[in-house]
Motif scaffolding. Sequence first.
Motif, short mmCIF file in Angstrom:
data_model
loop_
_atom_site.label_atom_id
_atom_site.label_comp_id
_atom_site.label_asym_id
_atom_site.label_seq_id
_atom_site.Cartn_x
_atom_site.Cartn_y
_atom_site.Cartn_z
N ILE A 112 0.96 -1.20 0.07
CA ILE A 112 0.06 0.01 0.10
C ILE A 112 1.00 1.27 0.11
CG2 ILE A 112 -1.77 1.35 1.22
CD1 ILE A 112 -2.67 -1.43 2.70
N ASP A 113 0.71 2.09 -0.86
CA ASP A 113 1.58 3.28 -1.07
C ASP A 113 1.25 4.28 0.16
OD1 ASP A 113 -0.28 5.64 -1.96
OD2 ASP A 113 -0.75 4.08 -3.38
N GLU A 114 2.22 5.02 0.54
CA GLU A 114 2.32 5.96 1.43
C GLU A 114 0.91 6.86 1.43
OE1 GLU A 114 3.17 7.15 5.22
OE2 GLU A 114 4.27 5.36 4.10
N ARG A 115 0.86 7.36 0.32
CA ARG A 115 -0.33 8.42 0.04
C ARG A 115 -1.61 7.80 0.57
NH1 ARG A 115 -4.32 8.26 -3.01
NH2 ARG A 115 -3.53 6.56 -4.14
N LEU A 116 -1.96 6.55 0.02
CA LEU A 116 -2.97 5.94 0.50
C LEU A 116 -2.90 5.66 2.03
CD1 LEU A 116 -5.87 4.81 -0.02
CD2 LEU A 116 -4.79 2.42 -0.65
N ILE A 117 -1.75 5.17 2.88
CA ILE A 117 -1.80 5.08 4.04
C ILE A 117 -2.18 6.34 4.98
CG2 ILE A 117 -0.18 4.65 5.81
CD1 ILE A 117 0.98 2.55 4.08
N SER A 137 -3.83 8.85 3.92
CA SER A 137 -5.28 9.20 3.54
C SER A 137 -6.16 8.49 4.75
CB SER A 137 -5.63 8.82 2.13
OG SER A 137 -5.00 9.76 1.18
N ILE A 138 -5.88 7.17 4.74
CA ILE A 138 -6.86 6.48 5.63
C ILE A 138 -6.27 6.70 7.00
CG2 ILE A 138 -7.24 4.15 6.30
CD1 ILE A 138 -6.63 2.98 3.62
N ALA A 139 -5.35 6.85 7.26
CA ALA A 139 -4.87 7.36 8.77
C ALA A 139 -5.46 8.59 9.30
CB ALA A 139 -3.51 7.42 9.06
N SER A 140 -5.90 9.62 8.44
CA SER A 140 -6.44 10.84 8.71
C SER A 140 -7.91 10.83 8.92
CB SER A 140 -5.62 11.93 7.69
OG SER A 140 -6.33 11.54 6.39
N LEU A 141 -8.58 9.69 8.54
CA LEU A 141 -9.92 9.81 8.53
C LEU A 141 -10.32 10.17 9.86
CD1 LEU A 141 -10.83 6.40 6.46
CD2 LEU A 141 -11.09 9.10 5.61
N PHE A 155 0.16 -4.58 5.58
CA PHE A 155 -0.97 -4.75 6.00
C PHE A 155 -0.97 -3.40 7.11
CE2 PHE A 155 0.80 -8.74 5.66
CZ PHE A 155 -0.59 -9.64 5.30
N LEU A 156 -2.51 -2.63 6.72
CA LEU A 156 -2.40 -1.43 7.72
C LEU A 156 -3.65 -1.77 8.77
CD1 LEU A 156 -2.40 1.40 8.35
CD2 LEU A 156 -4.34 1.82 6.42
N HIS A 157 -3.27 -1.70 9.90
CA HIS A 157 -4.31 -1.83 11.08
C HIS A 157 -4.57 -0.68 11.61
CE1 HIS A 157 -1.93 -5.74 10.50
NE2 HIS A 157 -3.04 -6.12 10.75
N LEU A 158 -5.94 -0.74 12.02
CA LEU A 158 -6.62 0.65 12.51
C LEU A 158 -7.14 0.50 13.92
CD1 LEU A 158 -8.06 1.96 9.33
CD2 LEU A 158 -5.62 2.51 10.16
N GLU A 202 -14.07 2.26 2.02
CA GLU A 202 -14.76 1.49 0.91
C GLU A 202 -15.03 2.63 -0.19
OE1 GLU A 202 -17.68 -0.76 2.85
OE2 GLU A 202 -16.46 -2.37 3.03
N GLU A 203 -15.63 3.87 0.37
CA GLU A 203 -16.07 4.92 -0.48
C GLU A 203 -14.76 5.41 -1.49
OE1 GLU A 203 -18.24 7.58 2.04
OE2 GLU A 203 -19.83 6.44 2.03
N MET A 204 -13.48 5.32 -0.99
CA MET A 204 -12.31 5.70 -1.70
C MET A 204 -12.37 4.78 -2.89
SD MET A 204 -9.54 5.74 1.06
CE MET A 204 -9.64 6.96 2.59
N GLN A 205 -12.95 3.61 -3.03
CA GLN A 205 -13.02 2.63 -4.32
C GLN A 205 -11.74 2.37 -4.83
OE1 GLN A 205 -16.05 4.36 -6.98
NE2 GLN A 205 -17.52 4.50 -5.69
#
Length: 863
Positions: free
Chosen positions: A506-511, A513-517, A689-692, A705-708
């Motif tokens: 998973i690229d750093e940009r997506l990580i 984006s998800i972590a900032s939700l 693996f990204l764990h939240l 999921e809405e990031m599609q």
Amino acid sequence: MNIVNTLTIRHLKQNKRRTLVTIIGVIISVAMVTAVATLVFSFSDLMIRQAIADTGEWHIQYQDVTKEQLAAIQGDDATKTAAITRDLGYAPLEGGQNPNKPYLFIKEYNAQGFAQFQIELSKGRLPHTDKEVVISEPVATNAKVKYEIGDRLTLRIGERFEQGSDQSMDQTQMLRREDGKLTETLQHIKARDYTVVGFIKRPVWEPAWAPGYTIISYVDENIIGANDRVDASVVLQRVNPFLFAHAEELAEKNHIETVRYNNGLLRYYGLSKSESSSNMMFSLSAIIMAVIMIGSVSLIYNAFAISVSERSRHLGMLASVGATKRQKRNSVLFEGVVIGLISIPIGILCGLAGIGITFWFMNSMIQGALWTSEKLRLVVTPLSLLIACIVSMLTIFISTYLPAIRASKVSAMDAIRQTTEVKLTAKAVKTSRIIRKFFGIEAEIGLKNLKRNKRRYHTIVFSLVISIVLFLTVSFFTAGMQQSLQLSREGINYDIEVMYSNGKRIDERLIQSIASLNGVTEFNVIHALYKNAWVDEAFIADELHEKVKKDKSLLQDGKYPYDITIHALNDSSLQDYARAVGADYEQLTDPDHPAAIVMDTIHYKDMDTGKYIQTKAIYTKIGQSIELTNFYKENGEESKAHKVIVAALTDQAPMGLSPTGVGGVNIIVSERVMNRLADDEDLANVQTFLHLKSTEPMKTQQEIEEMQETNLNVFNVYQSRKSEEQNILMMSVFSYGFIVLISAISIANIFNTISTGVALRKREFAMLKSVGMTPKGFAKMMNYESVFYGVKSLLFGLPVSFVVMYLLYRAFSNKFSYGFALPWMSILSVIVAVFVIVGSAMLYSGAKVKKENIIDALKQENI
């Protein structure tokens, strides 16, 4: 009432202080038993209600049964109610906006099913016919088509099949796709017409990764065809240990192939199909009940033993005027009855009041911490009260019977002269010269006092020994329960796992984006790389040694092939983890000298025996190295070996790390070290693996999921983590509450016994003062007596505790396998506590007798 009983009551009234002390001792004992019984029943009730709220009320489920088999189940004497359910299948969701949920999942219930399973209606009504449905609310927010009550639907319903497979898939199996395209199809399609009659909340039993939104219809058992199959979820008339055998017998008799048990609910009834689990629960219950009984007996016995010791002259007087042995014995037993009639009701009320007040203070905290929708309530059942009464009456009987027998054997002259209470022979009170030489005359007098009053001395030592055994046993038991719970849990310490289905990073940009939700409170990124290592036979796991003994061909040049999983953490996560396990962060980030944290302890479930096992994955030491290679390459050649230094050993996993099995080892490194250990081919196979952790896991999942993102899989395991943490916290609350209760009882026991014993020695102390003992000398004598009590009680208490702890360990071993270890901190605590408590009790009691007038004390008969 006969004259002996009348005199017994008069004697109790004359010796009010001693009678009150005895009554208080019995009240404390009864309150302890009542509180423990009520605590068990109340927590069990809470978790039963919560399990029903989460998974529905059913005990046994017979799957894929015919109409004829269903009739046999409903007609069974053990069946109270039977809910009928059926999974019809999946239908495409028109206008669905969530690529991870392209289906509607249709499930059917009969009227009893709607009552037994947790279906929360938010609008409209439940279906009454098989032509009506209620729709899950999330459908409205994830589909372009907006459904309303009264809408008519025509659904093409089929079963999910993965390409190349003839096995259908259910709601627990996530969507199958590759490179953004579905690799599964719907087959055996049939059209069904429905009318929407209501909306429901998302069912709690629907997995977060389920590919279909749930809609529910009605199944009428009267129109089920002869070839139709349904599931029957049964609530039993009585939940007892025989239900498993009965269900298997019913299934075999009616040719039912699949029987499933609601283990999550049944375990709160104390039931398990596993023989090893049943043996463990029975053994532990027997040992703990024995410990509680012995503790209660000691608390009450000491009070009665001291009472009889003081009453011996009174009993002798009765004997001198014609009282028989039976009358003397019955006098003591009658005293126990009187004390019991007063103490048992008060003790039960105190126990209920104490635990009720505790629940009232703790309820909001427990409800929030356990994430329960149900509240903890005080459950008082006839069984719990019966247990408290029987245990208390049995305890009082045992506590009074032995002193009563002893009292009946004492002759009139011996009792009046007190010749059985005090031994004055030279041999009986002889002490070592070393005592006087090193500790002084006060220590010698103190030791002679103990020897002269052996019965009272033994009573106090026995009380201390029981207190030590109680505390250490309960400490070891609670530690064992927590250890067992840790072994049996899946180790889920996150809410959501995100990964690519094609195994890519998973690229750093997506990580970011998800972590900032909104709602994400913590996240952890793990890059996984798979390697191998040849490990010398001397360092492999014990379980592998057994395999090697049977098959030497498993070794190559005296080495065993291990699977090594390298987990790389980002710098901030690694820094926190290194601090937690005591590793040097700077050493871990040096690519020129690769170092790793090695998880050398693993736990797993042996599928053959059903036991949960904790063992060493590998035997190594800090500073040693592991040679990593790859001997599963396509060309059959091993890759270049890389040495990794062991920087730390731990059994503590970072967030999201899954345990490995025997023959495998997890090691944790920095990203720089992983890049040094991996060649180009390895780097291409690294998986991320990204764990939240999130305050709103369902909303966070929806936003991801809405990031599609193509091929992005999202696993929401919030429910599993919640369940595990509920169990752990519940066990902690119960365990530490039990320890506090036992500790309070033990301290009360010691204070009661010592203070009563000292109070009975007023004339003895007055005599010592009359011959010139100074207050300072008196204090020294009391201090030395405290030391003698403490040392003697530890010499007996610790070995007995070790034996009981080992018996508990053997009981746990029926289901859980881990190394026996003594609770050294608890042992150290109990050693310190014994001397502090005994010293305090002696100091408190001694301070009271210091104020006594010598002449009055010498003349005093009663306390």
